[in-house]
Scaffold this motif. Sequence first.
Motif, PDB file in Angstrom:
ATOM      1  N   CYS B  10       0.830  -1.210   0.000  1.00 12.53           N
ATOM      2  CA  CYS B  10       0.000   0.000   0.000  1.00 12.53           C
ATOM      3  C   CYS B  10       0.864   1.259   0.000  1.00 12.53           C
ATOM      4  O   CYS B  10       2.056   1.210   0.262  1.00 12.53           O
ATOM      5  CB  CYS B  10      -0.908   0.022   1.218  1.00 12.53           C
ATOM      6  N   LYS B  11       0.188   2.367  -0.289  1.00 11.81           N
ATOM      7  CA  LYS B  11       0.913   3.640  -0.312  1.00 11.81           C
ATOM      8  C   LYS B  11       0.564   4.467   0.918  1.00 11.81           C
ATOM      9  O   LYS B  11      -0.466   4.252   1.558  1.00 11.81           O
ATOM     10  CB  LYS B  11       0.500   4.433  -1.559  1.00 11.81           C
ATOM     11  N   ALA B  12       1.438   5.422   1.203  1.00  7.56           N
ATOM     12  CA  ALA B  12       1.172   6.321   2.331  1.00  7.56           C
ATOM     13  C   ALA B  12      -0.080   7.125   2.037  1.00  7.56           C
ATOM     14  O   ALA B  12      -0.342   7.496   0.893  1.00  7.56           O
ATOM     15  CB  ALA B  12       2.351   7.252   2.536  1.00  7.56           C
ATOM     16  N   GLY B  13      -0.875   7.377   3.051  1.00  3.16           N
ATOM     17  CA  GLY B  13      -2.078   8.197   2.890  1.00  3.16           C
ATOM     18  C   GLY B  13      -3.328   7.382   2.637  1.00  3.16           C
ATOM     19  O   GLY B  13      -4.435   7.928   2.684  1.00  3.16           O
ATOM     20  N   GLU B  14      -3.205   6.093   2.379  1.00  8.88           N
ATOM     21  CA  GLU B  14      -4.393   5.299   2.070  1.00  8.88           C
ATOM     22  C   GLU B  14      -5.148   4.889   3.332  1.00  8.88           C
ATOM     23  O   GLU B  14      -4.554   4.570   4.354  1.00  8.88           O
ATOM     24  CB  GLU B  14      -3.983   4.039   1.288  1.00  8.88           C
ATOM     25  N   LYS B  15      -6.462   4.912   3.207  1.00  7.03           N
ATOM     26  CA  LYS B  15      -7.316   4.387   4.275  1.00  7.03           C
ATOM     27  C   LYS B  15      -7.753   2.980   3.879  1.00  7.03           C
ATOM     28  O   LYS B  15      -8.191   2.774   2.751  1.00  7.03           O
ATOM     29  CB  LYS B  15      -8.559   5.266   4.440  1.00  7.03           C
ATOM     30  N   VAL B  16      -7.614   2.051   4.804  1.00  9.35           N
ATOM     31  CA  VAL B  16      -7.890   0.657   4.449  1.00  9.35           C
ATOM     32  C   VAL B  16      -8.724  -0.035   5.518  1.00  9.35           C
ATOM     33  O   VAL B  16      -8.842   0.451   6.643  1.00  9.35           O
ATOM     34  CB  VAL B  16      -6.567  -0.130   4.264  1.00  9.35           C
ATOM     35  N   ARG B  17      -9.338  -1.157   5.113  1.00  9.51           N
ATOM     36  CA  ARG B  17     -10.015  -1.996   6.093  1.00  9.51           C
ATOM     37  C   ARG B  17      -9.232  -3.308   6.220  1.00  9.51           C
ATOM     38  O   ARG B  17      -8.783  -3.872   5.217  1.00  9.51           O
ATOM     39  CB  ARG B  17     -11.460  -2.279   5.661  1.00  9.51           C
ATOM     40  N   ILE B  18      -9.088  -3.772   7.451  1.00 10.67           N
ATOM     41  CA  ILE B  18      -8.298  -4.989   7.664  1.00 10.67           C
ATOM     42  C   ILE B  18      -9.137  -6.209   7.280  1.00 10.67           C
ATOM     43  O   ILE B  18     -10.276  -6.351   7.724  1.00 10.67           O
ATOM     44  CB  ILE B  18      -7.851  -5.103   9.128  1.00 10.67           C
ATOM     45  N   ILE B  19      -8.579  -7.071   6.434  1.00  6.90           N
ATOM     46  CA  ILE B  19      -9.273  -8.280   6.022  1.00  6.90           C
ATOM     47  C   ILE B  19      -8.873  -9.448   6.926  1.00  6.90           C
ATOM     48  O   ILE B  19      -9.702 -10.126   7.500  1.00  6.90           O
ATOM     49  CB  ILE B  19      -8.915  -8.648   4.557  1.00  6.90           C
ATOM     50  N   THR B  20      -7.577  -9.634   7.047  1.00  6.96           N
ATOM     51  CA  THR B  20      -7.100 -10.757   7.851  1.00  6.96           C
ATOM     52  C   THR B  20      -5.656 -10.541   8.270  1.00  6.96           C
ATOM     53  O   THR B  20      -4.962  -9.695   7.717  1.00  6.96           O
ATOM     54  CB  THR B  20      -7.232 -12.082   7.059  1.00  6.96           C
ATOM     55  N   ILE B  21      -5.226 -11.294   9.273  1.00  6.26           N
ATOM     56  CA  ILE B  21      -3.820 -11.265   9.684  1.00  6.26           C
ATOM     57  C   ILE B  21      -3.246 -12.628   9.335  1.00  6.26           C
ATOM     58  O   ILE B  21      -3.655 -13.643   9.886  1.00  6.26           O
ATOM     59  CB  ILE B  21      -3.680 -11.031  11.204  1.00  6.26           C
ATOM     60  N   LYS B  22      -2.294 -12.639   8.397  1.00  8.24           N
ATOM     61  CA  LYS B  22      -1.790 -13.928   7.926  1.00  8.24           C
ATOM     62  C   LYS B  22      -0.523 -14.340   8.661  1.00  8.24           C
ATOM     63  O   LYS B  22       0.575 -14.205   8.147  1.00  8.24           O
ATOM     64  CB  LYS B  22      -1.504 -13.855   6.425  1.00  8.24           C
ATOM     65  N   THR B  23      -0.698 -14.789   9.882  1.00  9.50           N
ATOM     66  CA  THR B  23       0.448 -15.359  10.591  1.00  9.50           C
ATOM     67  C   THR B  23      -0.088 -16.236  11.710  1.00  9.50           C
ATOM     68  O   THR B  23      -1.212 -16.050  12.171  1.00  9.50           O
ATOM     69  CB  THR B  23       1.370 -14.287  11.180  1.00  9.50           C
ATOM     70  N   THR B  24       0.727 -17.190  12.131  1.00 10.42           N
ATOM     71  CA  THR B  24       0.332 -17.970  13.300  1.00 10.42           C
ATOM     72  C   THR B  24       1.284 -17.670  14.446  1.00 10.42           C
ATOM     73  O   THR B  24       1.215 -18.274  15.499  1.00 10.42           O
ATOM     74  CB  THR B  24       0.371 -19.483  13.002  1.00 10.42           C
ATOM     75  N   ASP B  25       2.187 -16.714  14.187  1.00  6.02           N
ATOM     76  CA  ASP B  25       3.154 -16.346  15.231  1.00  6.02           C
ATOM     77  C   ASP B  25       2.426 -15.664  16.382  1.00  6.02           C
ATOM     78  O   ASP B  25       1.859 -14.585  16.246  1.00  6.02           O
ATOM     79  CB  ASP B  25       4.223 -15.423  14.630  1.00  6.02           C
ATOM     80  N   ASP B  26       2.475 -16.310  17.523  1.00 11.40           N
ATOM     81  CA  ASP B  26       1.778 -15.828  18.707  1.00 11.40           C
ATOM     82  C   ASP B  26       2.168 -14.409  19.093  1.00 11.40           C
ATOM     83  O   ASP B  26       1.330 -13.570  19.390  1.00 11.40           O
ATOM     84  CB  ASP B  26       2.148 -16.768  19.867  1.00 11.40           C
ATOM     85  N   LYS B  27       3.484 -14.165  19.071  1.00  9.14           N
ATOM     86  CA  LYS B  27       3.976 -12.860  19.510  1.00  9.14           C
ATOM     87  C   LYS B  27       3.488 -11.745  18.602  1.00  9.14           C
ATOM     88  O   LYS B  27       3.099 -10.679  19.056  1.00  9.14           O
ATOM     89  CB  LYS B  27       5.502 -12.857  19.553  1.00  9.14           C
ATOM     90  N   ILE B  28       3.509 -12.000  17.295  1.00 12.35           N
ATOM     91  CA  ILE B  28       3.058 -10.984  16.341  1.00 12.35           C
ATOM     92  C   ILE B  28       1.577 -10.695  16.553  1.00 12.35           C
ATOM     93  O   ILE B  28       1.162  -9.539  16.634  1.00 12.35           O
ATOM     94  CB  ILE B  28       3.325 -11.459  14.885  1.00 12.35           C
ATOM     95  N   LEU B  29       0.786 -11.742  16.692  1.00 11.52           N
ATOM     96  CA  LEU B  29      -0.653 -11.550  16.905  1.00 11.52           C
ATOM     97  C   LEU B  29      -0.923 -10.763  18.185  1.00 11.52           C
ATOM     98  O   LEU B  29      -1.773  -9.872  18.213  1.00 11.52           O
ATOM     99  CB  LEU B  29      -1.349 -12.915  16.979  1.00 11.52           C
ATOM    100  N   HIS B  30      -0.169 -11.099  19.223  1.00  9.41           N
ATOM    101  CA  HIS B  30      -0.355 -10.410  20.489  1.00  9.41           C
ATOM    102  C   HIS B  30      -0.054  -8.915  20.359  1.00  9.41           C
ATOM    103  O   HIS B  30      -0.805  -8.057  20.811  1.00  9.41           O
ATOM    104  CB  HIS B  30       0.560 -11.040  21.540  1.00  9.41           C
ATOM    105  N   LYS B  31       1.062  -8.621  19.687  1.00  4.46           N
ATOM    106  CA  LYS B  31       1.447  -7.223  19.515  1.00  4.46           C
ATOM    107  C   LYS B  31       0.383  -6.456  18.740  1.00  4.46           C
ATOM    108  O   LYS B  31       0.062  -5.309  19.065  1.00  4.46           O
ATOM    109  CB  LYS B  31       2.783  -7.132  18.770  1.00  4.46           C
ATOM    110  N   LEU B  32      -0.162  -7.085  17.700  1.00  8.90           N
ATOM    111  CA  LEU B  32      -1.185  -6.391  16.907  1.00  8.90           C
ATOM    112  C   LEU B  32      -2.480  -6.250  17.707  1.00  8.90           C
ATOM    113  O   LEU B  32      -3.143  -5.218  17.655  1.00  8.90           O
ATOM    114  CB  LEU B  32      -1.438  -7.156  15.602  1.00  8.90           C
TER     115      LEU B  32
END
Lengths: 642, 81
Positions: B10-32
């Motif tokens: 994506c580019k700077a300035g864009e407004k977006v809607r989150i579709i999904t988080i593609k990871t199974t990493d626990d730490k990453i999910l927790h941080k998000l």
Amino acid sequence: MSIVVLIGTPNVGKSVIFNHLTGTYATVSNYPGTTVDILRGKAKIKGDSYEIIDTPGIYSLIPITEEERVTRNLLTQIKAKVVVHVIDAKNIRRMLSISLQLIEAGLPVILDVNMVDEAKKTGMTLYANRLSSLLNIPVVETSAVRKLGLDTLKKEIGTYTYRDPISFHYSADIESVINAISQNLSQDYGFTKRMLAIMLISGDECSHGLIKNEQTYESIVNEITSLQEHYPCNLSYIISQQRQEFIDYILKSVVIYAARHHNNLLATLGRYSREPLTGIPILCFVLYFGLYLIVGKFGAGFLVDYMDRSIFSQLVTPWVEFYVRAGIPWEWLQTLIVGEYGVFTLGIRYAMVIILPIVGTFFLVFAFLEDTGYLPRLAMLVDSLFKHFGLNGRAIIPITLGTGCGTMAVMVTRTLETRRERILATFLLALTIPCSAQLGVILSLLSHNNIALGIWACYITMMFIMVGWISAKLYPGEKSSFYIEIPPLRLPLVQNILKKAWVRMVSYFVEILPIFLFTSFIMWLLDRFGVLSTLIKALNPLMLTLGLPQEITPAFLFGFFRRDYGAAGLYDLSNQGLLSDNQLLVAAITLTLFVPCVAQLAVMIKERGFVLSLFMVVIIAFLAFASGWFVQSVLTSYGIVL
Amino acid sequence: MTAGLSIIKCKAGEKVRIITIKTTDDKILHKLAVFGIFPGGELTILQIRPAYVLEIDHTQLAIDRDLAKNIYVRKLLDEEV
């Protein structure tokens, strides 16, 4: 005495509330085994005495960082009368998630919605009474900086009695596992069994560690594993998501958002300071102004001079010497106190005259940067550079602290996420980052010769980059991803900065003074039994290789006891005209890189272990002398005279 | 429903809607998760260098490429903004 604990994410104004409740008196205590600040203070509310505890910022009760771990342990161990959860009104949607966790944990929560004025400006309207009756906990609106609502907060603390808060349910399958686990637990380990179950399902390592010895542990793990099989991603995320859905549901009837309009000077400056094109010049300006001008020129230059010449040399030292020589008959005790290596002459005078003004000004600058919300921007800007060193942007905090005091910085490496990052940061700190005392003396030594100063700065920077890059290559391993909240820039309150800097300076001084006293005692002992001169003789050949006069050896020896002793020794030699600018440069480079002081080494050993620290020291000593030799060879073979 | 686009596309300035988080990493999910990044949420991409700065509600969050690449989004249409 009843205890009140303040909880909240970073940058929500907790410290202002703490200061208001406690008045001017507070102490910093390092939580056992960590260096994360916990502030304690006393307050009188409605005639009753309270102990108020300010905790490090947390984003969740399931900890990732050292700060979060400390806060979480504190909550389980202290029986607080009230836990005040301070949130930023603007970010109520995100922050209520912690309130819910605190409620689930069975804690006596008062919700303090702070910064309501900022939120109103963004067009947000909050109905606190409705929120209070929906959650069934007291909710107070405050604007701590403007001193609004703080009396109401005090009143709520004073009259608080626990009532059963809202009970909130997850989806049926999760609830049945929560119930099954709760029944299998023999005790609650500080929270409620329900909360412990939720945390276990969320994969919280602390909780799993706590219940490892439960007989039912295996069946608990099995329950969780089979629940996980029904979901594509981790249960902790699912739980957070369901909690968030519940919050969104509540907020529908509590908050109204109108169109937002915010464009003030601070917001604009906040944006400029994070965008690379403007952010990097601002970063350079901050470092130049804060570190070089205030700490270097004002603290290490003016203040040190003033305290040394006008206060110590003229008033204190003659007075102490007079009374010691008049009142103490034994020569050995006289020299132990006021001799060349006496605990007064060397220990106390150095601690008061050199360390205090420099570290004091550094803490002032650091507290200012902290309270304005600038530090996360710094971390963000250097993140991609630090990635090359196997670190991430967060490491800028210990590295910057290292330019204040390396000892403290090594302790703070604990806040880094992985062991590898902690080791790499410790090594870089020990080798390439000069502490403020050393930096101050070297700057004033070389400042008459801009070329020498430039070469010194370039060489140290180059070493930092090269060594950082190479050591990350030689020691590959786990990386941690970088994330940091960028708070809005705020004008800090002067009294908060002063108080923070003062409290840190005092606790630092108390910690460092015994080391100074001990060091001067050892030096006195070595000197008295002639060991010092033997050591100096043994090191002389090394100095000759570097093209340095023999008189410089003691400076290097001192340098091990305190980095700045070494630099200060150079200062004396240079004043006596014993060193050419070439020699000064070689000595400055070698001393900057040379092994850290005794205190830093002791902390390294404590944090990283003896073997690893010894290994680092050997490499550092080698690199320092090799660098000195290299620079001196280049200068001589090209006949360069600076 | 599309699988979405990674934020790093994506580019700077864009407004977006989150579709999904593609990871199974626990730490990453927790941080998000602690920053309220969940599927269905909206965010604005403020800048993409030297780190990704996202605005969620009134919070600005800086994350590196490693975290950002897991967040899959779709651009908000003009009438949604």
